[in-house]
Design a protein around this motif. Structure first.
Motif, PDB file in Angstrom:
ATOM      1  N   CYS A   7     -16.714 -15.379  41.006  1.00 32.22           N
ATOM      2  CA  CYS A   7     -17.406 -14.153  40.608  1.00 32.22           C
ATOM      3  C   CYS A   7     -17.083 -13.085  41.650  1.00 32.22           C
ATOM      4  CB  CYS A   7     -18.909 -14.412  40.543  1.00 32.22           C
ATOM      5  SG  CYS A   7     -19.908 -12.940  40.267  1.00 32.22           S
ATOM      6  N   VAL A  14     -16.864 -19.633  38.387  1.00 29.04           N
ATOM      7  CA  VAL A  14     -17.176 -19.285  37.002  1.00 29.04           C
ATOM      8  C   VAL A  14     -16.029 -19.738  36.105  1.00 29.04           C
ATOM      9  CG1 VAL A  14     -17.655 -17.368  35.439  1.00 29.04           C
ATOM     10  CG2 VAL A  14     -18.402 -17.230  37.800  1.00 29.04           C
ATOM     11  N   ASN A  20     -18.423 -17.737  28.352  1.00 29.55           N
ATOM     12  CA  ASN A  20     -19.051 -16.919  29.397  1.00 29.55           C
ATOM     13  C   ASN A  20     -18.918 -15.453  29.011  1.00 29.55           C
ATOM     14  OD1 ASN A  20     -19.967 -15.626  31.653  1.00 29.55           O
ATOM     15  ND2 ASN A  20     -18.364 -16.363  33.018  1.00 29.55           N
ATOM     16  N   ARG A  23     -17.871 -12.873  31.886  1.00 28.49           N
ATOM     17  CA  ARG A  23     -16.670 -13.075  32.704  1.00 28.49           C
ATOM     18  C   ARG A  23     -16.007 -11.771  33.086  1.00 28.49           C
ATOM     19  NH1 ARG A  23     -14.770 -14.741  27.414  1.00 28.49           N
ATOM     20  NH2 ARG A  23     -13.146 -13.320  26.790  1.00 28.49           N
ATOM     21  N   CYS A  26     -20.608 -14.068  36.985  1.00 29.50           N
ATOM     22  CA  CYS A  26     -21.373 -15.268  36.647  1.00 29.50           C
ATOM     23  C   CYS A  26     -22.620 -14.938  35.843  1.00 29.50           C
ATOM     24  CB  CYS A  26     -21.742 -16.030  37.921  1.00 29.50           C
ATOM     25  SG  CYS A  26     -22.888 -15.144  39.008  1.00 29.50           S
ATOM     26  N   SER A  27     -23.075 -13.679  35.906  1.00 33.12           N
ATOM     27  CA  SER A  27     -24.326 -13.319  35.243  1.00 33.12           C
ATOM     28  C   SER A  27     -24.378 -11.813  34.969  1.00 33.12           C
ATOM     29  CB  SER A  27     -25.513 -13.694  36.137  1.00 33.12           C
ATOM     30  OG  SER A  27     -25.479 -12.923  37.329  1.00 33.12           O
TER      31      SER A  27
END
Length: 65
Positions: A7, A14, A20, A23, A26-27
């Motif tokens: 990340c 990640v 995801n 991407r 990570c969040s």
């Protein structure tokens, strides 16, 4: 085998896949932190100013035709 990246904000590993949605982050939080840094102009690209600008009439000698 899926590609794994870090990340850009927190360096957490990640998986780079369609699963995801954040991407390469990570969040959502890391994505927003990065966006905020861009908005505050914390990321810059260094530039070198040329010593003589050929199009600058004030510093350039008159052109001979």
């Amino acid at each position: 085998m899926a590609t794994v990246v870090n990340c850009p904000t927190c360096a957490t590993k990640v998986e780079w896949s369609e699963k995801n949605k954040y991407r390469p982050f990570c969040s959502e939080r890391c994505k927003q932190i990065d966006l905020g840094a861009w908005a505050e102009e914390k990321y810059t690209i260094p530039a070198v100013t040329p010593l003589d600008d050929p199009d600058d009439e004030e510093t350039s000698p008159p052109r001979q035709y």
